[in-house]
Design a protein around this motif. Structure first.
Motif, PDB file in Angstrom:
ATOM      1  N   UNK A   1     -29.991   9.703  25.211  1.00  0.00           N
ATOM      2  CA  UNK A   1     -31.126   8.972  25.797  1.00  0.00           C
ATOM      3  C   UNK A   1     -30.873   7.461  25.787  1.00  0.00           C
ATOM      4  N   UNK A   2     -30.905   6.863  26.976  1.00  0.00           N
ATOM      5  CA  UNK A   2     -30.535   5.457  27.136  1.00  0.00           C
ATOM      6  C   UNK A   2     -31.621   4.728  27.915  1.00  0.00           C
ATOM      7  N   UNK A   3     -32.019   3.565  27.409  1.00  0.00           N
ATOM      8  CA  UNK A   3     -33.014   2.734  28.090  1.00  0.00           C
ATOM      9  C   UNK A   3     -32.332   1.485  28.645  1.00  0.00           C
ATOM     10  N   UNK A   4     -32.896   0.944  29.698  1.00  0.00           N
ATOM     11  CA  UNK A   4     -32.372  -0.269  30.335  1.00  0.00           C
ATOM     12  C   UNK A   4     -33.396  -1.381  30.215  1.00  0.00           C
ATOM     13  N   UNK A   5     -32.945  -2.546  29.722  1.00  0.00           N
ATOM     14  CA  UNK A   5     -33.769  -3.752  29.677  1.00  0.00           C
ATOM     15  C   UNK A   5     -33.096  -4.807  30.535  1.00  0.00           C
ATOM     16  N   UNK A   6     -33.683  -5.094  31.688  1.00  0.00           N
ATOM     17  CA  UNK A   6     -33.121  -6.073  32.618  1.00  0.00           C
ATOM     18  C   UNK A   6     -33.895  -7.380  32.495  1.00  0.00           C
ATOM     19  N   UNK A   7     -33.224  -8.434  32.010  1.00  0.00           N
ATOM     20  CA  UNK A   7     -33.842  -9.746  31.821  1.00  0.00           C
ATOM     21  C   UNK A   7     -33.285 -10.747  32.835  1.00  0.00           C
ATOM     22  N   UNK A   8     -33.001 -10.271  34.038  1.00  0.00           N
ATOM     23  CA  UNK A   8     -32.463 -11.144  35.085  1.00  0.00           C
ATOM     24  C   UNK A   8     -33.588 -11.856  35.817  1.00  0.00           C
ATOM     25  N   UNK A   9     -33.376 -13.093  36.240  1.00  0.00           N
ATOM     26  CA  UNK A   9     -34.405 -13.805  37.012  1.00  0.00           C
ATOM     27  C   UNK A   9     -34.721 -13.055  38.311  1.00  0.00           C
ATOM     28  N   UNK A  10     -35.964 -13.178  38.760  1.00  0.00           N
ATOM     29  CA  UNK A  10     -36.374 -12.507  40.000  1.00  0.00           C
ATOM     30  C   UNK A  10     -35.540 -13.012  41.175  1.00  0.00           C
ATOM     31  N   UNK A  11     -35.048 -12.069  41.961  1.00  0.00           N
ATOM     32  CA  UNK A  11     -34.347 -12.420  43.177  1.00  0.00           C
ATOM     33  C   UNK A  11     -32.955 -12.981  42.981  1.00  0.00           C
ATOM     34  N   UNK A  12     -32.392 -12.881  41.774  1.00  0.00           N
ATOM     35  CA  UNK A  12     -31.065 -13.442  41.554  1.00  0.00           C
ATOM     36  C   UNK A  12     -30.025 -12.613  42.318  1.00  0.00           C
ATOM     37  N   UNK A  13     -29.045 -13.308  42.867  1.00  0.00           N
ATOM     38  CA  UNK A  13     -27.986 -12.653  43.636  1.00  0.00           C
ATOM     39  C   UNK A  13     -26.686 -12.769  42.853  1.00  0.00           C
ATOM     40  N   UNK A  14     -26.117 -11.630  42.492  1.00  0.00           N
ATOM     41  CA  UNK A  14     -24.878 -11.593  41.739  1.00  0.00           C
ATOM     42  C   UNK A  14     -23.716 -11.296  42.684  1.00  0.00           C
ATOM     43  N   UNK A  15     -22.556 -11.926  42.463  1.00  0.00           N
ATOM     44  CA  UNK A  15     -21.390 -11.617  43.292  1.00  0.00           C
ATOM     45  C   UNK A  15     -21.039 -10.133  43.217  1.00  0.00           C
ATOM     46  N   UNK A  16     -20.517  -9.598  44.303  1.00  0.00           N
ATOM     47  CA  UNK A  16     -20.242  -8.164  44.372  1.00  0.00           C
ATOM     48  C   UNK A  16     -19.224  -7.729  43.322  1.00  0.00           C
ATOM     49  N   UNK A  17     -18.203  -8.565  43.056  1.00  0.00           N
ATOM     50  CA  UNK A  17     -17.207  -8.160  42.067  1.00  0.00           C
ATOM     51  C   UNK A  17     -17.792  -8.113  40.666  1.00  0.00           C
ATOM     52  N   UNK A  18     -18.768  -9.004  40.385  1.00  0.00           N
ATOM     53  CA  UNK A  18     -19.434  -8.987  39.080  1.00  0.00           C
ATOM     54  C   UNK A  18     -20.318  -7.755  38.963  1.00  0.00           C
ATOM     55  N   UNK A  19     -21.061  -7.424  40.026  1.00  0.00           N
ATOM     56  CA  UNK A  19     -21.897  -6.223  39.996  1.00  0.00           C
ATOM     57  C   UNK A  19     -21.048  -4.972  39.794  1.00  0.00           C
ATOM     58  N   UNK A  20     -19.931  -4.893  40.503  1.00  0.00           N
ATOM     59  CA  UNK A  20     -19.083  -3.708  40.412  1.00  0.00           C
ATOM     60  C   UNK A  20     -18.497  -3.581  39.001  1.00  0.00           C
ATOM     61  N   UNK A  21     -17.977  -4.684  38.471  1.00  0.00           N
ATOM     62  CA  UNK A  21     -17.411  -4.647  37.124  1.00  0.00           C
ATOM     63  C   UNK A  21     -18.485  -4.289  36.097  1.00  0.00           C
ATOM     64  N   UNK A  22     -19.687  -4.843  36.240  1.00  0.00           N
ATOM     65  CA  UNK A  22     -20.777  -4.555  35.305  1.00  0.00           C
ATOM     66  C   UNK A  22     -21.146  -3.075  35.338  1.00  0.00           C
ATOM     67  N   UNK A  23     -21.208  -2.514  36.544  1.00  0.00           N
ATOM     68  CA  UNK A  23     -21.568  -1.103  36.681  1.00  0.00           C
ATOM     69  C   UNK A  23     -20.558  -0.213  35.960  1.00  0.00           C
ATOM     70  N   UNK A  24     -19.273  -0.451  36.186  1.00  0.00           N
ATOM     71  CA  UNK A  24     -18.256   0.388  35.563  1.00  0.00           C
ATOM     72  C   UNK A  24     -18.220   0.190  34.055  1.00  0.00           C
ATOM     73  N   UNK A  25     -18.449  -1.044  33.595  1.00  0.00           N
ATOM     74  CA  UNK A  25     -18.487  -1.298  32.155  1.00  0.00           C
ATOM     75  C   UNK A  25     -19.605  -0.478  31.508  1.00  0.00           C
ATOM     76  N   UNK A  26     -20.793  -0.511  32.107  1.00  0.00           N
ATOM     77  CA  UNK A  26     -21.919   0.248  31.544  1.00  0.00           C
ATOM     78  C   UNK A  26     -21.641   1.745  31.612  1.00  0.00           C
ATOM     79  N   UNK A  27     -21.117   2.221  32.753  1.00  0.00           N
ATOM     80  CA  UNK A  27     -20.860   3.652  32.905  1.00  0.00           C
ATOM     81  C   UNK A  27     -19.880   4.149  31.847  1.00  0.00           C
ATOM     82  N   UNK A  28     -18.800   3.395  31.619  1.00  0.00           N
ATOM     83  CA  UNK A  28     -17.801   3.827  30.648  1.00  0.00           C
ATOM     84  C   UNK A  28     -18.312   3.690  29.220  1.00  0.00           C
TER      85      UNK A  28
END
Length: 456
Positions: free
Chosen positions: A336-363
């Protein structure tokens, strides 16, 4: 009361006074420190030059002089920053040559311009400037304090029997006839006014003197622009190597997963179809059973291929963004895993950062399920400012048994390579007995543009 305090805090003159005590102390302490540094360093330089004929002794004495100059220079820089001046970037003291042995260390030290600049500051530039600024500040402070205290000590500037009077001279200069005046009172009035002027202007004087020291330190005691460029090139080379390593690791893992999963099922599917074809005329029921099994293998192979395709770029990440994609990962996690997202509203992250973050969390979530023995986990996304730069912080915490380390050819090593591949930082806190906190800091552009929030 609050309004008066706020007005005083916003007054530039009072702002100067807030740092004046530290600046005065810095200027006073600078003199004995500069004298000590000058005496020690100049003695070593003279001894080193005098013993250069004895090769090793002379060189070692000169190196010692360089280190003494470095030490006193750093003391000066630290005192400057303590007095309220802007932080100065420290130079690089050693380069790659220092790691090649004694000869490389000797070459790296003697060939480093920062050592010689620090020594020059300690023996000449900073020493001379310190004497000048110490004298000015001491005289300014002394005149101010003596003038303000003249009413209390009741002293004449030139003694009681002197024919010259400060008050008589000053008031006569501006056209007053002082005959019959109490000259002692006149002297004290003028002395007090002079002292008041000197004390009132003290913040401007100390600020100017300290800023002079700061500009000299900035020119001689800080890192060169080439130092930052060299560090950036080195960091890029390390990131490139890590990215290539992570890419190779991912390709090898993908090859292994395809070989062990879909490829084996497709081979079995081919065999079932061939057997069904042979049985089609003689034993239709057996052929039908084989075709049913083949359909099952085809479905399973399709599911495995879909799962593997997520390793490239999940459609959810591309369509709805990082938060939605990680919410999907968290909801499917075995623990059981919960997500706490403390990102500013409407923030735009570079695609390579989003992709790396996703795989880091998944692994990491997969590692939690396989190795930690945890009963729950949490993923935290936030933006942090470290070393004057914004970073996306991806943190995964679990209440497992702890003891996680980065070992070669293991999952955490691959995650670290992926993070370093985009110029990020990877940290693990996992004491024996837990809990475990794994943090990945991924660099963001200097200005993160905003876009309309994506509906989840």
């Amino acid at each position: 009361m609050t309004t008066q305090t706020t007005a005083k805090a916003r007054n530039p003159y009072w702002q100067l006074w807030r740092s004046t005590p530290k600046e005065v102390l810095y200027l006073m302490l600078g003199f004995p420190i500069a004298m000590t540094g000058f005496g020690v360093a100049i003695s070593l330089v003279a001894s080193g030059i005098g013993t250069l004929a004895v090769f090793l002794i002379g060189f070692f004495v000169m190196i010692l002089a360089l280190y003494v100059g470095r030490g006193f220079g750093l003391v000066h820089v630290n005192l400057l920053e303590w007095s309220g001046r802007k932080k100065l970037e420290r130079p690089d003291w050693q380069d790659d040559r220092a790691a090649t042995g004694f000869g490389g260390w000797l070459t790296a030290t003697l060939g480093n311009a920062h050592y010689w600049l620090y020594l020059l500051h300690t023996t000449v530039l900073g020493f001379i400037l310190t004497i000048i600024t110490w004298t000015i500040s001491l005289v300014w402070l002394s005149v101010g304090l003596i003038g303000l205290s003249s009413w209390f000590i009741r002293s004449q500037v030139d003694g009681e029997n002197s024919d010259w009077s400060l008050g008589e001279w000053f008031f006569g200069l501006i056209g007053f006839n002082t005959e019959g005046w109490n000259l002692e009172v006149a002297d004290n009035i003028v002395a007090f006014a002079v002292g008041l002027i000197f004390i009132a202007t003290l913040p401007f004087v100390t600020r100017g003197l300290v800023l002079t020291h700061w500009w000299l330190a900035r020119g001689t005691l800080t890192a060169f622009k080439s130092d930052g460029l060299r560090r950036e090139v080195q960091s890029l080379e390390e990131s490139r190597g890590a990215a290539l390593s992570a890419e190779g690791h991912s390709l090898r893992r993908l090859e292994r997963d395809i070989h062990d999963g879909p490829q084996q099922r497709l081979v079995r599917l081919q065999m079932d179809l061939a057997a069904a074809e042979r049985q089609l005329d003689t034993n239709p029921e057996q052929a039908r059973s084989l075709l049913s099994e083949a359909q099952g293998h085809a479905s399973e192979a399709l599911e495995e291929l879909r799962a593997l395709s997520r390793g490239f770029a999940p459609p959810l990440l591309l369509d709805r963004g990082l938060v939605a994609a990680i919410e999907s990962v968290s909801s499917r996690a075995a623990v059981p895993t919960t997500l706490t997202a403390q990102l500013p509203d409407g923030v735009h992250l570079p695609s390579e950062v989003e992709r790396a973050s996703y795989f880091v969390v998944a692994e990491l979530v997969t590692n939690v399920a396989k190795h930690s023995g945890a009963t729950n986990a949490e993923v935290v996304l936030s933006i942090e400012t470290v070393t004057e730069r914004d970073w996306l912080s991806v943190q995964v915490r679990d209440n497992g048994t702890g003891g996680a380390i980065v070992a070669a050819e293991h999952g955490l090593a691959g995650i670290e390579e992926r993070v370093r591949g985009v110029g990020g930082r990877f940290e693990i806190e996992s004491p024996a007995g837990g809990p475990t906190t794994v943090t990945a800091l991924l660099p963001l552009p200097k200005q993160v543009t905003e876009r309309a929030p994506i509906a989840l």
